[in-house]
Motif scaffolding. Structure first.
Motif, PDB file in Angstrom:
ATOM      1  N   GLY A  85     -17.217 -37.997  10.350  1.00 15.03           N
ATOM      2  CA  GLY A  85     -16.218 -38.874   9.757  1.00 15.03           C
ATOM      3  C   GLY A  85     -15.871 -40.059  10.628  1.00 15.03           C
ATOM      4  N   LEU A  86     -16.053 -39.894  11.952  1.00 17.59           N
ATOM      5  CA  LEU A  86     -15.799 -40.984  12.894  1.00 17.59           C
ATOM      6  C   LEU A  86     -17.033 -41.867  13.085  1.00 17.59           C
ATOM      7  N   GLY A  87     -18.096 -41.564  12.369  1.00 16.92           N
ATOM      8  CA  GLY A  87     -19.306 -42.370  12.441  1.00 16.92           C
ATOM      9  C   GLY A  87     -20.207 -42.058  13.619  1.00 16.92           C
ATOM     10  N   ARG A  88     -19.951 -40.904  14.297  1.00 17.97           N
ATOM     11  CA  ARG A  88     -20.749 -40.516  15.466  1.00 17.97           C
ATOM     12  C   ARG A  88     -21.157 -39.052  15.323  1.00 17.97           C
ATOM     13  N   PRO A  89     -21.994 -38.746  14.323  1.00 15.34           N
ATOM     14  CA  PRO A  89     -22.288 -37.345  14.013  1.00 15.34           C
ATOM     15  C   PRO A  89     -22.973 -36.581  15.132  1.00 15.34           C
ATOM     16  N   ALA A  90     -23.666 -37.265  16.027  1.00 20.58           N
ATOM     17  CA  ALA A  90     -24.365 -36.579  17.114  1.00 20.58           C
ATOM     18  C   ALA A  90     -23.522 -36.485  18.388  1.00 20.58           C
ATOM     19  N   ARG A  91     -22.308 -36.991  18.352  1.00 18.25           N
ATOM     20  CA  ARG A  91     -21.484 -37.059  19.555  1.00 18.25           C
ATOM     21  C   ARG A  91     -20.534 -35.871  19.609  1.00 18.25           C
ATOM     22  N   PRO A  92     -20.609 -35.022  20.630  1.00 16.31           N
ATOM     23  CA  PRO A  92     -19.672 -33.909  20.718  1.00 16.31           C
ATOM     24  C   PRO A  92     -18.232 -34.404  20.830  1.00 16.31           C
ATOM     25  N   LEU A  93     -17.313 -33.683  20.193  1.00 20.35           N
ATOM     26  CA  LEU A  93     -15.907 -34.083  20.242  1.00 20.35           C
ATOM     27  C   LEU A  93     -15.371 -34.164  21.675  1.00 20.35           C
ATOM     28  N   PRO A  94     -15.700 -33.208  22.581  1.00 17.83           N
ATOM     29  CA  PRO A  94     -15.215 -33.356  23.957  1.00 17.83           C
ATOM     30  C   PRO A  94     -15.680 -34.655  24.616  1.00 17.83           C
ATOM     31  N   LYS A  95     -16.884 -35.121  24.280  1.00 21.50           N
ATOM     32  CA  LYS A  95     -17.368 -36.375  24.878  1.00 21.50           C
ATOM     33  C   LYS A  95     -16.671 -37.574  24.259  1.00 21.50           C
ATOM     34  N   MET A  96     -16.372 -37.523  22.965  1.00 22.90           N
ATOM     35  CA  MET A  96     -15.633 -38.631  22.364  1.00 22.90           C
ATOM     36  C   MET A  96     -14.235 -38.743  22.973  1.00 22.90           C
ATOM     37  N   LEU A  97     -13.612 -37.606  23.254  1.00 19.02           N
ATOM     38  CA  LEU A  97     -12.311 -37.646  23.916  1.00 19.02           C
ATOM     39  C   LEU A  97     -12.444 -38.201  25.333  1.00 19.02           C
ATOM     40  N   ASP A  98     -13.536 -37.860  26.006  1.00 20.71           N
ATOM     41  CA  ASP A  98     -13.784 -38.432  27.330  1.00 20.71           C
ATOM     42  C   ASP A  98     -14.048 -39.932  27.237  1.00 20.71           C
ATOM     43  N   ASP A  99     -14.773 -40.358  26.203  1.00 20.21           N
ATOM     44  CA  ASP A  99     -14.998 -41.794  26.002  1.00 20.21           C
ATOM     45  C   ASP A  99     -13.661 -42.530  25.913  1.00 20.21           C
ATOM     46  N   TYR A 100     -12.728 -41.939  25.177  1.00 12.85           N
ATOM     47  CA  TYR A 100     -11.395 -42.522  25.054  1.00 12.85           C
ATOM     48  C   TYR A 100     -10.702 -42.604  26.412  1.00 12.85           C
ATOM     49  N   CYS A 101     -10.739 -41.501  27.159  1.00 14.01           N
ATOM     50  CA  CYS A 101     -10.118 -41.495  28.491  1.00 14.01           C
ATOM     51  C   CYS A 101     -10.765 -42.520  29.411  1.00 14.01           C
ATOM     52  N   TYR A 102     -12.076 -42.611  29.348  1.00  9.21           N
ATOM     53  CA  TYR A 102     -12.802 -43.557  30.199  1.00  9.21           C
ATOM     54  C   TYR A 102     -12.361 -44.989  29.907  1.00  9.21           C
ATOM     55  N   LEU A 103     -12.281 -45.331  28.640  1.00 11.24           N
ATOM     56  CA  LEU A 103     -11.880 -46.696  28.298  1.00 11.24           C
ATOM     57  C   LEU A 103     -10.422 -46.953  28.671  1.00 11.24           C
ATOM     58  N   ALA A 104      -9.551 -45.989  28.369  1.00  9.15           N
ATOM     59  CA  ALA A 104      -8.109 -46.191  28.587  1.00  9.15           C
ATOM     60  C   ALA A 104      -7.749 -46.177  30.066  1.00  9.15           C
ATOM     61  N   LEU A 105      -8.414 -45.318  30.850  1.00 10.33           N
ATOM     62  CA  LEU A 105      -7.963 -45.097  32.211  1.00 10.33           C
ATOM     63  C   LEU A 105      -8.911 -45.647  33.267  1.00 10.33           C
ATOM     64  N   THR A 106     -10.214 -45.511  33.068  1.00 10.58           N
ATOM     65  CA  THR A 106     -11.172 -46.001  34.062  1.00 10.58           C
ATOM     66  C   THR A 106     -11.430 -47.495  33.884  1.00 10.58           C
ATOM     67  N   VAL A 107     -11.667 -47.915  32.648  1.00  9.06           N
ATOM     68  CA  VAL A 107     -11.959 -49.330  32.377  1.00  9.06           C
ATOM     69  C   VAL A 107     -10.681 -50.151  32.356  1.00  9.06           C
ATOM     70  N   ASP A 108      -9.688 -49.713  31.583  1.00  5.46           N
ATOM     71  CA  ASP A 108      -8.461 -50.485  31.422  1.00  5.46           C
ATOM     72  C   ASP A 108      -7.361 -50.100  32.410  1.00  5.46           C
ATOM     73  N   GLY A 109      -7.609 -49.084  33.227  1.00  5.31           N
ATOM     74  CA  GLY A 109      -6.644 -48.691  34.240  1.00  5.31           C
ATOM     75  C   GLY A 109      -5.330 -48.182  33.715  1.00  5.31           C
ATOM     76  N   GLY A 110      -5.337 -47.687  32.475  1.00  5.77           N
ATOM     77  CA  GLY A 110      -4.107 -47.156  31.893  1.00  5.77           C
ATOM     78  C   GLY A 110      -3.200 -48.207  31.298  1.00  5.77           C
ATOM     79  N   SER A 111      -3.691 -49.454  31.240  1.00  5.79           N
ATOM     80  CA  SER A 111      -2.827 -50.526  30.737  1.00  5.79           C
ATOM     81  C   SER A 111      -2.814 -50.593  29.220  1.00  5.79           C
ATOM     82  N   THR A 112      -3.838 -50.001  28.570  1.00  6.71           N
ATOM     83  CA  THR A 112      -3.884 -49.989  27.111  1.00  6.71           C
ATOM     84  C   THR A 112      -4.191 -48.580  26.644  1.00  6.71           C
ATOM     85  N   PRO A 113      -3.734 -48.196  25.444  1.00  8.92           N
ATOM     86  CA  PRO A 113      -4.027 -46.873  24.925  1.00  8.92           C
ATOM     87  C   PRO A 113      -5.463 -46.763  24.471  1.00  8.92           C
TER      88      PRO A 113
END
Length: 225
Positions: A197-225
């Motif tokens: 439904g999220l358009g990433r059928p081959a992507r495990p849910l734990p990795k998608m949640l990590d992708d979110y954390c990576y963007l929010a905290l590693t890339v953006d440094g926690g400045s954006t959700p």
């Protein structure tokens, strides 16, 4: 520690943004092909595939020169002998509190496993907490979230076994919330339908949640959700 928002809209935005990193999918697909998507570290070829994937994912674990001992290979084989059958075979949303306690211990032992020889001193360095978390994800992709140093520091203030268990507990909360929001069950079928439904059928849910954390905290440094 900061609280991050999590719902389908937030994860969908992160998944769409992360899709630009196509090399991540390529190296993951190579790892799945090398292990038949059923990693078994009793098999030397699977230990080699994990070593390669970890390095391509940024872990920089030195490969031994011809004739040198291979601490990664022997260390991972020994760890797997103890933990291979103990790792949960469920989804992230289905993890129990007992699973989380067990995983904290397994993570600590894996992080302390010798992984590479220092060319300067000849001493073995350990796998460490980032590579251990990534390795556990690679071994149980539908079950366990990886992390990096920035994610662990922002969310848990540490990278020890207690923090690792807390990270999986947070992931369980997020996964359960997302599946309930979508009207899906916590089992693998529900996780796969959510990914589709999220358009990433081959992507495990734990990795998608990590992708979110990576963007929010590693890339953006926690400045954006």
């Amino acid at each position: 520690m900061p609280e991050l928002p999590m719902n389908q809209a937030v994860l969908s935005a992160a998944v769409t943004r992360f899709a630009q990193f196509t090399r991540v999918d390529e190296i993951w697909d190579d790892y799945l092909a090398a292990t038949g998507a059923r990693p078994d570290l009793s098999r030397p070829a699977h230990r080699t595939a994990l070593h390669r994937w970890l390095n391509l994912a940024g872990c920089r674990i030195r490969y031994p020169k011809p004739g040198e001992p291979d601490p990664f290979d022997t260390g991972l084989a020994a760890w797997w002998g103890t933990w291979g059958t103990a790792l949960p075979q469920c989804t992230l949303a289905q993890l129990t509190d007992d699973d989380l306690d067990l995983l904290g211990t397994g993570f600590a032992e894996l992080a302390a496993t010798p992984a590479a020889l220092s060319p300067a001193t000849g001493r073995a360095r350990t796998l460490g907490p980032t590579a251990a978390a990534k390795a556990l994800h690679a071994l149980r992709p539908q079950t366990l979230m990886p992390w990096d140093e920035a994610i662990a520091a922002h969310l848990h203030g540490a990278r020890d076994h207690t923090a690792y268990a807390a990270h999986q507990r947070l992931g369980r909360t997020w996964a359960s919330r997302l599946l309930q929001e979508a009207g899906l069950g916590p089992d693998l079928d529900g996780a796969l339908k959510l990914a589709a439904g999220l358009g990433r059928p081959a992507r495990p849910l734990p990795k998608m949640l990590d992708d979110y954390c990576y963007l929010a905290l590693t890339v953006d440094g926690g400045s954006t959700p």
